[in-house]
Write an enzyme that holds these catalytic residues in place. Structure first.
Site, PDB file in Angstrom:
ATOM      1  N   ALA A  66       0.820  -1.227   0.074  1.00 51.22           N
ATOM      2  CA  ALA A  66      -0.136   0.128   0.199  1.00 51.22           C
ATOM      3  C   ALA A  66       0.960   1.241  -0.090  1.00 51.22           C
ATOM      4  O   ALA A  66       2.029   1.077   0.274  1.00 51.22           O
ATOM      5  CB  ALA A  66      -1.075   0.047   1.450  1.00 51.22           C
ATOM      6  N   GLY A 109      -0.836  -5.086   0.566  1.00 52.91           N
ATOM      7  CA  GLY A 109      -1.878  -5.052  -0.332  1.00 52.91           C
ATOM      8  C   GLY A 109      -1.857  -5.679  -1.866  1.00 52.91           C
ATOM      9  O   GLY A 109      -2.760  -5.980  -2.365  1.00 52.91           O
ATOM     10  N   GLU A 112      -2.450  -9.118  -1.093  1.00 54.96           N
ATOM     11  CA  GLU A 112      -4.105  -9.326  -0.975  1.00 54.96           C
ATOM     12  C   GLU A 112      -4.693  -9.306  -2.341  1.00 54.96           C
ATOM     13  O   GLU A 112      -5.620 -10.173  -2.758  1.00 54.96           O
ATOM     14  CB  GLU A 112      -4.653  -8.381  -0.375  1.00 54.96           C
ATOM     15  CG  GLU A 112      -4.254  -8.502   1.439  1.00 54.96           C
ATOM     16  CD  GLU A 112      -4.735  -7.322   2.022  1.00 54.96           C
ATOM     17  OE1 GLU A 112      -5.037  -7.545   3.432  1.00 54.96           O
ATOM     18  OE2 GLU A 112      -4.322  -6.235   1.678  1.00 54.96           O
ATOM     19  N   GLU A 132       3.104  -5.846   7.112  1.00 50.83           N
ATOM     20  CA  GLU A 132       2.429  -4.897   7.995  1.00 50.83           C
ATOM     21  C   GLU A 132       2.805  -4.958   9.234  1.00 50.83           C
ATOM     22  O   GLU A 132       2.713  -3.750  10.021  1.00 50.83           O
ATOM     23  CB  GLU A 132       0.738  -5.028   7.772  1.00 50.83           C
ATOM     24  CG  GLU A 132       0.340  -4.620   6.349  1.00 50.83           C
ATOM     25  CD  GLU A 132       0.276  -5.599   5.455  1.00 50.83           C
ATOM     26  OE1 GLU A 132      -0.522  -5.644   4.489  1.00 50.83           O
ATOM     27  OE2 GLU A 132       0.959  -6.641   5.552  1.00 50.83           O
TER      28      GLU A 132
END
Length: 258
Positions: A66, A109, A112, A132
């Site tokens: 991200a 992300g 993901e 993260e």
């Protein structure tokens, strides 16, 4: 298809090729990119000319996480009001096949997004991770759930607690990656596979995806009921008649997606 700021979308031979397009920051994912991604996916899902979506990244990486600079000053109320993960939920509701092609990093992300693909091809050099925890947070767009469903609780916790990177071979061994492919032909081979799927009856492809997704989350007996409902439903399609007639008549079928 529409022009996008953070994506490049090309439609060729019934395939929507969606490329994350922030190569200068290794395709770091910001909210605007996710919004555009959902728009591109939903457009492809509704377009009868498109049978398959292929997702990849421009440049050296799939997506290296991200956009931290965008997130670092956010508070819980900001997240509650913006509801940024609502768009991620929409990706899981896309009915057509999504095939991912990962080279380089798929982190945070990006991982993901890779897990949200129905089938995932990767180069031998690809790396996956949820880093993260090293930032004092955790995955929030489905990472803990998707990873655990695929590789199990104990392995998932080991990766999520440490942020350790997973090699392409480890991802393949854990059933995250479908095929390992040399990087120089990764997209070519992914597109070849996607083309094979576009030749299949699209209603059957869609209902197979629906049935398999149900199988992941429900007891066997309930999943069997869903499978049989979809099996019966396909006997109302023109493609079922065409497929079986073509088999009996010993000729290639001509599917129309109806």
């Amino acid at each position: 298809m529409s022009e996008y700021r953070f994506l490049q979308v090309t439609v060729v031979d019934g395939i929507a090729l969606v490329e994350l397009n922030r190569p200068d920051v290794l395709n770091a994912i910001n909210r605007a990119m996710v919004t555009e991604l959902v728009q591109a996916f939903e457009h492809a899902d509704k377009d009868e000319r498109i049978g398959v979506i292929v997702l990849t990244g421009k440049g050296r990486a799939f997506a290296a996480g991200a956009d931290i600079d965008e997130m670092r000053k956010e508070g819980p109320i900001d997240f509650e009001l913006a509801d940024p993960f609502a768009d991620w939920d929409k990706i899981l509701r896309i009915r057509k096949p999504i095939i991912g092609a990962v080279k380089g990093f798929a982190l945070g992300g990006g991982f993901e997004l890779a897990l949200a693909c129905d089938v995932l091809f990767a180069s031998h050099q690809a790396q996956f991770a949820f880093p993260e925890v090293n930032l004092g947070v955790m995955p929030g767009a489905g990472g803990t759930q998707q990873l655990t469903k695929i590789i199990g609780k104990k392995k998932a916790l080991a990766y999520l607690w440490t942020g350790d990177r997973m090699t392409a071979q480890q991802a393949y061994d854990c059933d995250i990656v479908t095929r390992l492919i040399d990087e120089e032909v990764l997209l070519e081979e992914t597109m070849k596979f996607a083309k094979r799927i576009t030749r299949q009856p699209s209603l059957a492809i869609r209902l197979i995806k629906e049935s398999v997704n149900v199988a992941v989350d429900v007891p066997l007996e309930e999943g069997m009921k869903q499978e049989r409902k979809n099996f019966y439903l396909l006997f109302a399609s023109e493609d079922q008649k065409e497929g079986m007639n073509a088999f009996v008549e010993k000729r290639p079928p001509q599917f129309k997606g109806r």
